[in-house]
Design a protein around this motif. Structure first.
Motif, PDB file in Angstrom:
ATOM      1  N   ARG A 112      56.696  35.791  39.537  1.00 47.21           N
ATOM      2  CA  ARG A 112      56.908  35.379  38.649  1.00 47.21           C
ATOM      3  C   ARG A 112      56.727  37.029  38.341  1.00 47.21           C
ATOM      4  NH1 ARG A 112      55.571  29.719  38.510  1.00 47.21           N
ATOM      5  NH2 ARG A 112      54.181  30.228  37.522  1.00 47.21           N
ATOM      6  N   ILE A 113      55.345  37.214  37.491  1.00 48.89           N
ATOM      7  CA  ILE A 113      55.003  38.538  37.139  1.00 48.89           C
ATOM      8  C   ILE A 113      55.468  40.024  37.821  1.00 48.89           C
ATOM      9  CG2 ILE A 113      53.217  39.791  37.049  1.00 48.89           C
ATOM     10  CD1 ILE A 113      50.911  36.380  36.514  1.00 48.89           C
ATOM     11  N   TYR A 114      55.470  39.490  39.675  1.00 42.14           N
ATOM     12  CA  TYR A 114      56.396  40.867  40.395  1.00 42.14           C
ATOM     13  C   TYR A 114      57.419  40.931  40.250  1.00 42.14           C
ATOM     14  CZ  TYR A 114      50.941  41.516  40.461  1.00 42.14           C
ATOM     15  OH  TYR A 114      49.878  42.264  40.827  1.00 42.14           O
ATOM     16  N   ALA A 115      58.208  39.657  40.119  1.00 47.60           N
ATOM     17  CA  ALA A 115      59.856  39.556  40.319  1.00 47.60           C
ATOM     18  C   ALA A 115      60.579  40.827  39.497  1.00 47.60           C
ATOM     19  CB  ALA A 115      60.114  38.724  39.468  1.00 47.60           C
ATOM     20  N   GLY A 116      61.068  41.649  40.501  1.00 43.76           N
ATOM     21  CA  GLY A 116      62.272  42.492  39.866  1.00 43.76           C
ATOM     22  C   GLY A 116      61.326  43.957  39.684  1.00 43.76           C
ATOM     23  N   ILE A 117      60.177  44.304  40.316  1.00 41.20           N
ATOM     24  CA  ILE A 117      59.104  45.280  40.398  1.00 41.20           C
ATOM     25  C   ILE A 117      59.696  45.734  41.208  1.00 41.20           C
ATOM     26  CG2 ILE A 117      57.614  46.778  39.970  1.00 41.20           C
ATOM     27  CD1 ILE A 117      56.257  44.545  38.178  1.00 41.20           C
ATOM     28  N   PRO A 118      60.122  46.927  41.692  1.00 42.25           N
ATOM     29  CA  PRO A 118      60.858  47.472  43.142  1.00 42.25           C
ATOM     30  C   PRO A 118      59.244  47.697  44.060  1.00 42.25           C
ATOM     31  CG  PRO A 118      61.804  48.912  41.129  1.00 42.25           C
ATOM     32  CD  PRO A 118      60.978  47.942  40.874  1.00 42.25           C
ATOM     33  N   ALA A 119      59.828  47.870  45.286  1.00 42.71           N
ATOM     34  CA  ALA A 119      58.882  47.520  46.136  1.00 42.71           C
ATOM     35  C   ALA A 119      57.799  49.009  46.054  1.00 42.71           C
ATOM     36  CB  ALA A 119      58.644  47.050  47.656  1.00 42.71           C
ATOM     37  N   GLU A 120      58.921  49.918  46.412  1.00 40.19           N
ATOM     38  CA  GLU A 120      57.945  51.608  45.849  1.00 40.19           C
ATOM     39  C   GLU A 120      56.763  51.437  45.406  1.00 40.19           C
ATOM     40  OE1 GLU A 120      62.535  51.642  45.164  1.00 40.19           O
ATOM     41  OE2 GLU A 120      61.580  50.491  46.323  1.00 40.19           O
ATOM     42  N   ASP A 121      57.619  51.237  43.525  1.00 43.28           N
ATOM     43  CA  ASP A 121      56.500  50.960  43.047  1.00 43.28           C
ATOM     44  C   ASP A 121      55.662  50.425  42.719  1.00 43.28           C
ATOM     45  OD1 ASP A 121      58.455  52.009  41.263  1.00 43.28           O
ATOM     46  OD2 ASP A 121      59.244  51.019  39.911  1.00 43.28           O
ATOM     47  N   LEU A 122      55.457  49.456  43.540  1.00 40.58           N
ATOM     48  CA  LEU A 122      53.932  48.025  43.492  1.00 40.58           C
ATOM     49  C   LEU A 122      53.597  49.331  44.435  1.00 40.58           C
ATOM     50  CD1 LEU A 122      55.445  44.323  43.543  1.00 40.58           C
ATOM     51  CD2 LEU A 122      54.319  46.016  42.075  1.00 40.58           C
ATOM     52  N   ALA A 123      54.030  49.707  45.332  1.00 39.11           N
ATOM     53  CA  ALA A 123      53.433  50.679  46.794  1.00 39.11           C
ATOM     54  C   ALA A 123      52.542  51.642  45.724  1.00 39.11           C
ATOM     55  CB  ALA A 123      54.201  50.537  47.605  1.00 39.11           C
ATOM     56  N   ALA A 124      52.941  52.304  44.800  1.00 40.68           N
ATOM     57  CA  ALA A 124      53.107  53.644  44.257  1.00 40.68           C
ATOM     58  C   ALA A 124      51.468  53.434  43.792  1.00 40.68           C
ATOM     59  CB  ALA A 124      53.355  54.153  43.473  1.00 40.68           C
ATOM     60  N   ALA A 125      51.628  52.051  42.691  1.00 39.04           N
ATOM     61  CA  ALA A 125      50.856  51.066  41.545  1.00 39.04           C
ATOM     62  C   ALA A 125      49.267  50.711  42.184  1.00 39.04           C
ATOM     63  CB  ALA A 125      51.477  50.210  40.796  1.00 39.04           C
ATOM     64  N   GLY A 126      49.566  50.423  43.835  1.00 38.99           N
ATOM     65  CA  GLY A 126      48.455  49.867  44.282  1.00 38.99           C
ATOM     66  C   GLY A 126      47.475  51.326  44.987  1.00 38.99           C
ATOM     67  N   ARG A 127      48.649  51.966  45.344  1.00 38.33           N
ATOM     68  CA  ARG A 127      47.305  53.810  46.010  1.00 38.33           C
ATOM     69  C   ARG A 127      46.865  54.251  44.852  1.00 38.33           C
ATOM     70  NH1 ARG A 127      52.467  54.177  48.395  1.00 38.33           N
ATOM     71  NH2 ARG A 127      53.470  55.875  46.757  1.00 38.33           N
ATOM     72  N   VAL A 128      47.699  54.364  43.526  1.00 39.80           N
ATOM     73  CA  VAL A 128      46.606  54.589  42.451  1.00 39.80           C
ATOM     74  C   VAL A 128      45.567  53.795  41.892  1.00 39.80           C
ATOM     75  CG1 VAL A 128      46.316  55.194  39.995  1.00 39.80           C
ATOM     76  CG2 VAL A 128      48.743  55.714  41.928  1.00 39.80           C
ATOM     77  N   LEU A 129      45.350  52.492  42.158  1.00 35.47           N
ATOM     78  CA  LEU A 129      44.546  51.941  41.769  1.00 35.47           C
ATOM     79  C   LEU A 129      43.819  51.913  42.475  1.00 35.47           C
ATOM     80  CD1 LEU A 129      46.469  48.829  39.960  1.00 35.47           C
ATOM     81  CD2 LEU A 129      45.528  50.721  39.209  1.00 35.47           C
ATOM     82  N   ALA A 130      43.555  52.088  44.229  1.00 37.45           N
ATOM     83  CA  ALA A 130      42.566  51.615  45.031  1.00 37.45           C
ATOM     84  C   ALA A 130      42.029  53.158  44.694  1.00 37.45           C
ATOM     85  CB  ALA A 130      43.516  51.920  47.008  1.00 37.45           C
ATOM     86  N   GLN A 131      42.568  54.215  44.145  1.00 39.35           N
ATOM     87  CA  GLN A 131      41.707  55.661  44.493  1.00 39.35           C
ATOM     88  C   GLN A 131      40.853  55.309  43.426  1.00 39.35           C
ATOM     89  OE1 GLN A 131      44.392  58.693  43.962  1.00 39.35           O
ATOM     90  NE2 GLN A 131      43.599  60.228  45.191  1.00 39.35           N
ATOM     91  N   VAL A 132      41.978  54.833  42.482  1.00 39.04           N
ATOM     92  CA  VAL A 132      40.914  54.880  40.506  1.00 39.04           C
ATOM     93  C   VAL A 132      39.712  53.518  41.040  1.00 39.04           C
ATOM     94  CG1 VAL A 132      40.515  53.787  38.640  1.00 39.04           C
ATOM     95  CG2 VAL A 132      42.801  55.409  39.277  1.00 39.04           C
ATOM     96  N   THR A 133      40.361  52.771  41.945  1.00 39.83           N
ATOM     97  CA  THR A 133      38.391  51.936  41.936  1.00 39.83           C
ATOM     98  C   THR A 133      37.600  52.903  43.144  1.00 39.83           C
ATOM     99  OG1 THR A 133      40.011  50.139  41.674  1.00 39.83           O
ATOM    100  CG2 THR A 133      37.495  49.901  43.521  1.00 39.83           C
ATOM    101  N   GLU A 134      38.212  53.547  44.171  1.00 44.22           N
ATOM    102  CA  GLU A 134      36.875  53.802  44.785  1.00 44.22           C
ATOM    103  C   GLU A 134      36.361  55.304  43.869  1.00 44.22           C
ATOM    104  OE1 GLU A 134      37.618  57.368  48.362  1.00 44.22           O
ATOM    105  OE2 GLU A 134      38.659  55.642  48.175  1.00 44.22           O
ATOM    106  N   ARG A 135      36.999  55.991  42.992  1.00 43.11           N
ATOM    107  CA  ARG A 135      36.423  56.705  41.871  1.00 43.11           C
ATOM    108  C   ARG A 135      35.316  56.331  41.331  1.00 43.11           C
ATOM    109  NH1 ARG A 135      40.971  61.716  41.284  1.00 43.11           N
ATOM    110  NH2 ARG A 135      41.509  61.756  43.480  1.00 43.11           N
ATOM    111  N   ALA A 136      35.638  55.357  40.815  1.00 47.44           N
ATOM    112  CA  ALA A 136      34.786  54.515  39.598  1.00 47.44           C
ATOM    113  C   ALA A 136      34.004  54.045  40.852  1.00 47.44           C
ATOM    114  CB  ALA A 136      36.111  53.529  38.737  1.00 47.44           C
ATOM    115  N   ASN A 137      33.718  53.932  41.303  1.00 50.48           N
ATOM    116  CA  ASN A 137      32.334  52.814  42.158  1.00 50.48           C
ATOM    117  C   ASN A 137      32.027  54.312  42.869  1.00 50.48           C
ATOM    118  OD1 ASN A 137      33.694  50.618  42.006  1.00 50.48           O
ATOM    119  ND2 ASN A 137      34.355  50.290  44.347  1.00 50.48           N
ATOM    120  N   ALA A 138      32.167  54.843  42.639  1.00 53.84           N
ATOM    121  CA  ALA A 138      31.813  56.224  42.919  1.00 53.84           C
ATOM    122  C   ALA A 138      31.116  56.383  42.289  1.00 53.84           C
ATOM    123  CB  ALA A 138      32.004  58.206  43.561  1.00 53.84           C
TER     124      ALA A 138
END
Length: 145
Positions: A112-138
């Motif tokens: 329900r939360i993610y309904a209607g959000i385009p797959a490409e937007d979710l993929a982009a958000a995932g890539r950005v958040l993974a990079q932010v997590t990696e940098r914050a952990n470093a």
């Protein structure tokens, strides 16, 4: 009315995290479990794991001490959701049933939360958040050394 999307920053990421976490915690509260316990259990779904390795992994994910996670493991053993097997811990039948219930309920909520959000937007958000997590952990690792 036009909605202006905020620039992604720590506050926006944090607000999204806490909103999602509050939903999860409302599901967990009905079952008498905590966020830390849920994170610990999800690491054991694939099969028994070394207790010390589990504590290291969860403490890294939650940014907490391994002693605290060892306490969470003890709580889960006490609740009958984990069983000790020498130096390893694994899910009990009750633990597997619990994980299946929580997964089904949170899966429906997430849909329900993610309904209607385009797959490409979710993929982009995932890539950005993974990079932010990696940098914050470093950054955190550098501050601790």
């Amino acid at each position: 009315m036009t909605t202006i999307a905020p620039t992604v920053n720590g506050q926006v990421i944090g607000l999204a995290h806490y909103a999602g976490r509050a939903v999860l915690e409302s599901v967990l509260a009905l079952r008498g479990t905590t966020f830390s316990q849920q994170i610990t259990l999800t690491r054991v779904v694939g099969g028994p794991v070394e207790r010390d390795a589990l504590a290291e992994e969860v403490s890294g994910a939650l940014k907490t001490g391994t002693a605290e996670v060892q306490g969470v493991v003890d709580e889960l053993i006490g609740k009958g959701l984990l069983a000790p097997e020498a130096s390893r811990v694994g899910l009990t039948d009750a633990g597997r049933a619990y994980c299946a219930e929580v997964s089904a309920e949170t899966g429906a909520i997430s849909a329900r939360i993610y309904a209607g959000i385009p797959a490409e937007d979710l993929a982009a958000a995932g890539r950005v958040l993974a990079q932010v997590t990696e940098r914050a952990n470093a950054e955190l690792a550098a501050r601790r050394s």
